[in-house]
Design a protein around this motif. Structure first.
Motif, PDB file in Angstrom:
ATOM      1  N   HIS A  98       1.025  -0.652  -0.214  1.00 44.88           N
ATOM      2  CA  HIS A  98       0.490   0.985  -0.088  1.00 44.88           C
ATOM      3  C   HIS A  98       0.811   1.270  -0.368  1.00 44.88           C
ATOM      4  O   HIS A  98       0.329   2.280  -0.069  1.00 44.88           O
ATOM      5  CB  HIS A  98      -0.376  -0.071   1.350  1.00 44.88           C
ATOM      6  CG  HIS A  98      -1.902  -1.053   1.274  1.00 44.88           C
ATOM      7  ND1 HIS A  98      -3.062  -1.018   2.253  1.00 44.88           N
ATOM      8  CD2 HIS A  98      -2.637  -1.834  -0.494  1.00 44.88           C
ATOM      9  CE1 HIS A  98      -3.608  -1.891   1.482  1.00 44.88           C
ATOM     10  NE2 HIS A  98      -3.950  -2.500   0.464  1.00 44.88           N
ATOM     11  N   TYR A  99       1.904   1.168   0.272  1.00 41.89           N
ATOM     12  CA  TYR A  99       3.423   2.223  -0.178  1.00 41.89           C
ATOM     13  C   TYR A  99       4.013   2.235  -0.965  1.00 41.89           C
ATOM     14  O   TYR A  99       5.154   1.535  -0.731  1.00 41.89           O
ATOM     15  CB  TYR A  99       3.681   2.472   1.378  1.00 41.89           C
ATOM     16  CG  TYR A  99       2.841   2.698   3.023  1.00 41.89           C
ATOM     17  CD1 TYR A  99       2.133   3.830   2.966  1.00 41.89           C
ATOM     18  CD2 TYR A  99       2.666   1.249   3.494  1.00 41.89           C
ATOM     19  CE1 TYR A  99       1.781   3.939   4.048  1.00 41.89           C
ATOM     20  CE2 TYR A  99       1.806   1.147   4.378  1.00 41.89           C
ATOM     21  CZ  TYR A  99       1.010   2.226   4.456  1.00 41.89           C
ATOM     22  OH  TYR A  99      -0.336   2.701   5.650  1.00 41.89           O
ATOM     23  N   PRO A 100       3.528   1.845  -2.310  1.00 46.93           N
ATOM     24  CA  PRO A 100       4.548   2.364  -3.290  1.00 46.93           C
ATOM     25  C   PRO A 100       5.270   2.351  -3.828  1.00 46.93           C
ATOM     26  O   PRO A 100       6.636   2.123  -4.531  1.00 46.93           O
ATOM     27  CB  PRO A 100       3.802   1.762  -4.938  1.00 46.93           C
ATOM     28  CG  PRO A 100       2.569   2.639  -4.260  1.00 46.93           C
ATOM     29  CD  PRO A 100       2.446   2.290  -2.634  1.00 46.93           C
ATOM     30  N   GLY A 310       1.233  -5.308   3.691  1.00 45.42           N
ATOM     31  CA  GLY A 310       2.140  -4.432   4.038  1.00 45.42           C
ATOM     32  C   GLY A 310       3.665  -4.282   2.917  1.00 45.42           C
ATOM     33  O   GLY A 310       3.489  -3.311   2.281  1.00 45.42           O
ATOM     34  N   GLY A 311       4.846  -4.903   2.836  1.00 44.86           N
ATOM     35  CA  GLY A 311       5.551  -4.389   1.813  1.00 44.86           C
ATOM     36  C   GLY A 311       7.030  -4.107   2.674  1.00 44.86           C
ATOM     37  O   GLY A 311       6.708  -3.768   3.737  1.00 44.86           O
ATOM     38  N   LEU A 312       8.073  -3.869   1.765  1.00 43.09           N
ATOM     39  CA  LEU A 312       8.819  -3.219   2.492  1.00 43.09           C
ATOM     40  C   LEU A 312       8.613  -1.443   2.676  1.00 43.09           C
ATOM     41  O   LEU A 312       7.838  -0.842   2.355  1.00 43.09           O
ATOM     42  CB  LEU A 312      10.148  -2.866   0.984  1.00 43.09           C
ATOM     43  CG  LEU A 312      10.448  -5.045   1.233  1.00 43.09           C
ATOM     44  CD1 LEU A 312      11.466  -4.542  -0.719  1.00 43.09           C
ATOM     45  CD2 LEU A 312      11.659  -5.221   1.893  1.00 43.09           C
ATOM     46  N   SER A 314       6.952  -0.830   5.356  1.00 41.97           N
ATOM     47  CA  SER A 314       5.653  -0.239   5.142  1.00 41.97           C
ATOM     48  C   SER A 314       5.308  -0.213   6.940  1.00 41.97           C
ATOM     49  O   SER A 314       4.524   0.480   7.119  1.00 41.97           O
ATOM     50  CB  SER A 314       4.904  -1.407   4.933  1.00 41.97           C
ATOM     51  OG  SER A 314       5.151  -2.451   5.100  1.00 41.97           O
ATOM     52  N   PHE A 315       6.900  -0.284   7.870  1.00 45.29           N
ATOM     53  CA  PHE A 315       6.306  -0.789   9.069  1.00 45.29           C
ATOM     54  C   PHE A 315       6.265   1.039   9.785  1.00 45.29           C
ATOM     55  O   PHE A 315       5.262   0.930  10.687  1.00 45.29           O
ATOM     56  CB  PHE A 315       7.783  -1.009   9.719  1.00 45.29           C
ATOM     57  CG  PHE A 315       7.256  -1.773  11.716  1.00 45.29           C
ATOM     58  CD1 PHE A 315       6.244  -2.282  12.023  1.00 45.29           C
ATOM     59  CD2 PHE A 315       8.181  -1.052  12.181  1.00 45.29           C
ATOM     60  CE1 PHE A 315       5.741  -2.574  13.285  1.00 45.29           C
ATOM     61  CE2 PHE A 315       7.697  -1.055  13.859  1.00 45.29           C
ATOM     62  CZ  PHE A 315       6.920  -1.986  14.502  1.00 45.29           C
ATOM     63  N   GLY A 316       7.013   1.377   9.619  1.00 47.95           N
ATOM     64  CA  GLY A 316       6.578   3.067  10.144  1.00 47.95           C
ATOM     65  C   GLY A 316       5.270   3.528   9.965  1.00 47.95           C
ATOM     66  O   GLY A 316       4.943   3.978  11.455  1.00 47.95           O
ATOM     67  N   PRO A 317       4.466   3.704   9.287  1.00 51.28           N
ATOM     68  CA  PRO A 317       3.878   4.434   8.882  1.00 51.28           C
ATOM     69  C   PRO A 317       2.083   3.324   9.525  1.00 51.28           C
ATOM     70  O   PRO A 317       2.027   4.416  10.090  1.00 51.28           O
ATOM     71  CB  PRO A 317       3.373   4.830   8.322  1.00 51.28           C
ATOM     72  CG  PRO A 317       4.073   3.840   6.771  1.00 51.28           C
ATOM     73  CD  PRO A 317       5.790   3.579   7.385  1.00 51.28           C
ATOM     74  N   ARG A 318       2.916   2.544   9.162  1.00 51.49           N
ATOM     75  CA  ARG A 318       1.114   1.775  10.668  1.00 51.49           C
ATOM     76  C   ARG A 318       2.346   1.209  11.712  1.00 51.49           C
ATOM     77  O   ARG A 318       1.476   0.449  12.663  1.00 51.49           O
ATOM     78  CB  ARG A 318       1.332   0.446   9.352  1.00 51.49           C
ATOM     79  CG  ARG A 318       1.120   1.034   8.400  1.00 51.49           C
ATOM     80  CD  ARG A 318       0.367  -0.812   7.300  1.00 51.49           C
ATOM     81  NE  ARG A 318       1.198  -1.948   7.337  1.00 51.49           N
ATOM     82  CZ  ARG A 318       1.735  -2.999   7.415  1.00 51.49           C
ATOM     83  NH1 ARG A 318       0.116  -2.954   7.194  1.00 51.49           N
ATOM     84  NH2 ARG A 318       2.232  -3.778   7.481  1.00 51.49           N
ATOM     85  N   SER A 319       3.180   1.441  11.987  1.00 43.98           N
ATOM     86  CA  SER A 319       3.208   0.768  13.489  1.00 43.98           C
ATOM     87  C   SER A 319       2.576   1.244  14.784  1.00 43.98           C
ATOM     88  O   SER A 319       2.322   0.126  15.239  1.00 43.98           O
ATOM     89  CB  SER A 319       4.578   1.747  14.053  1.00 43.98           C
ATOM     90  OG  SER A 319       4.790   2.407  14.233  1.00 43.98           O
ATOM     91  N   SER A 320       2.014   2.322  14.364  1.00 44.73           N
ATOM     92  CA  SER A 320       1.154   2.734  15.943  1.00 44.73           C
ATOM     93  C   SER A 320       0.008   1.488  15.918  1.00 44.73           C
ATOM     94  O   SER A 320      -0.966   2.087  16.601  1.00 44.73           O
ATOM     95  CB  SER A 320       0.927   4.236  16.525  1.00 44.73           C
ATOM     96  OG  SER A 320       0.505   3.996  14.626  1.00 44.73           O
ATOM     97  N   LYS A 321      -0.172   1.467  14.482  1.00 44.55           N
ATOM     98  CA  LYS A 321      -1.951   0.657  14.201  1.00 44.55           C
ATOM     99  C   LYS A 321      -2.075  -0.400  15.468  1.00 44.55           C
ATOM    100  O   LYS A 321      -3.529  -0.315  16.011  1.00 44.55           O
ATOM    101  CB  LYS A 321      -1.395   0.352  13.156  1.00 44.55           C
ATOM    102  CG  LYS A 321      -3.453  -0.124  12.429  1.00 44.55           C
ATOM    103  CD  LYS A 321      -3.132  -0.691  11.032  1.00 44.55           C
ATOM    104  CE  LYS A 321      -4.776  -0.753  10.389  1.00 44.55           C
ATOM    105  NZ  LYS A 321      -5.169  -1.322   9.410  1.00 44.55           N
TER     106      LYS A 321
END
Length: 325
Positions: A98-100, A310-312, A314-321
């Motif tokens: 989702h974060y190409p 997710g993908g490579l 992608s953790f940073g922008p989703r880490s608080s979810k």
């Protein structure tokens, strides 16, 4: 050894110590009075371009080797299959992300790493491998010198300052210094005594800068790598091992003296332990481990909720979810 490709690969490694520590954190714009080369060197506005400049020499070496030589060395079949599979997974991950934008950039960088490995196998040989290892050690020495100068500038304001040199955080610098230090150790076996002494001085500066990063993970990695180096050196019967061990011991002592001198407080009432104060703090160690455990739990929860989206990168922008960090 194919001299041209090996020199190009070594150039990429040397550039890692100058430009490799920058990542894209926030969108930034160039000012009209800021030269592009200056922005690339600082890495903050143009981190992707900085990484591209690092990759260009080694990619050129890979393409040159493939197109120029009829017979080249290749990795073992199992290793080649693993590298090809990982490279395919990078791009598949980017396709479903989702974060190409960040995913494609990361996939391109990891592909460059694979090409670098193949270029070294194809062109280096035994002599070239030593040259490349020492180039990586030289890149680490450059980063270490910048970090030591940084500590000198910050010491008056914060005697416990954690250096990061040209990298974006102390742990990243610590990881790079560990890789560089272990590369220097790997080259000890084929260096003459004078070469060992010169490399030992550089290793001492690396260890001093590593201590000032106060990175516990880097210290652990260095300990594991150092023990592995000793065991492998004994098993492979590396020549002149006793001189290598003596040089390493002197480097450790010299690094300890440098750190002691750098962190010495001019005022008796001032607490200045430098990196060692953080490394030896059990309270900070417990807090650091607890935070990283939450990061891993968050990553596992994200993978469970969205296994394909997710993908490579992608953790940073989703880490608080998941609500853990």
């Amino acid at each position: 050894m194919r001299r041209g490709p090996v020199i190009a690969t070594a150039a990429s490694l040397l550039l890692c110590g100058v430009l490799g520590g920058h990542i894209l954190l926030d969108a930034e714009s160039l000012t009209t009075d800021e030269p592009v080369l200056s922005a690339v060197a600082s890495g903050q506005p143009l981190p992707t371009l900085s990484h591209l400049l690092i990759a260009l020499p080694v990619l050129g070496a890979f393409l040159y080797a493939v197109l120029k030589y009829r017979v080249i060395s290749t990795p073992l079949r199992t290793v080649a299959i693993l590298i090809a599979s990982l490279t395919g997974l990078y791009w598949a991950s980017a396709a479903f992300s989702h974060y190409p934008g960040p995913a494609l950039t990361a996939a391109a960088e990891w592909t460059a790493y694979s090409a670098a490995f193949l270029a070294i196998v194809a062109t280096a040989g035994r002599r070239g491998a030593t040259f490349i290892l020492l180039a990586l050690a030289g890149a680490g020495l450059f980063s270490a010198l910048l970090a030591l100068r940084q500590f000198g500038d910050m010491r008056a304001f914060d005697p416990n300052y954690r250096v990061q040199g040209p990298w974006n955080n102390p742990n990243a610098l610590g990881a790079f210094l560990v890789m560089s230090g272990l590369s220097a150790l790997a080259g000890f076996g084929v260096l003459p005594r004078v070469g060992k002494l010169v490399t030992g001085v550089g290793l001492a500066l690396l260890l001093a800068a590593l201590t000032l990063t106060a990175s516990k993970g880097a210290f652990l990695a260095l300990a594991v790598g150092g023990v592995s180096w000793v065991i492998l050196s004994v098993m492979l019967k590396v020549p002149n091992l006793k001189w290598s061990l003596l040089t390493v011991l002197l480097a450790v002592l010299l690094a300890g003296g440098l750190v002691k001198l750098a962190t010495r407080s001019p005022e008796p009432s001032t607490s200045a332990g430098g990196g060692l104060s953080r490394v030896t703090s059990s309270a900070e160690a417990s807090q650091s481990v607890a935070f990283r455990r939450l990061l891993w739990r968050s990553a596992a929860e994200l993978a469970r909720q969205e296994p394909l989206n997710g993908g490579l990168q992608s953790f940073g922008p989703r880490s608080s979810k998941p609500g853990l960090v």
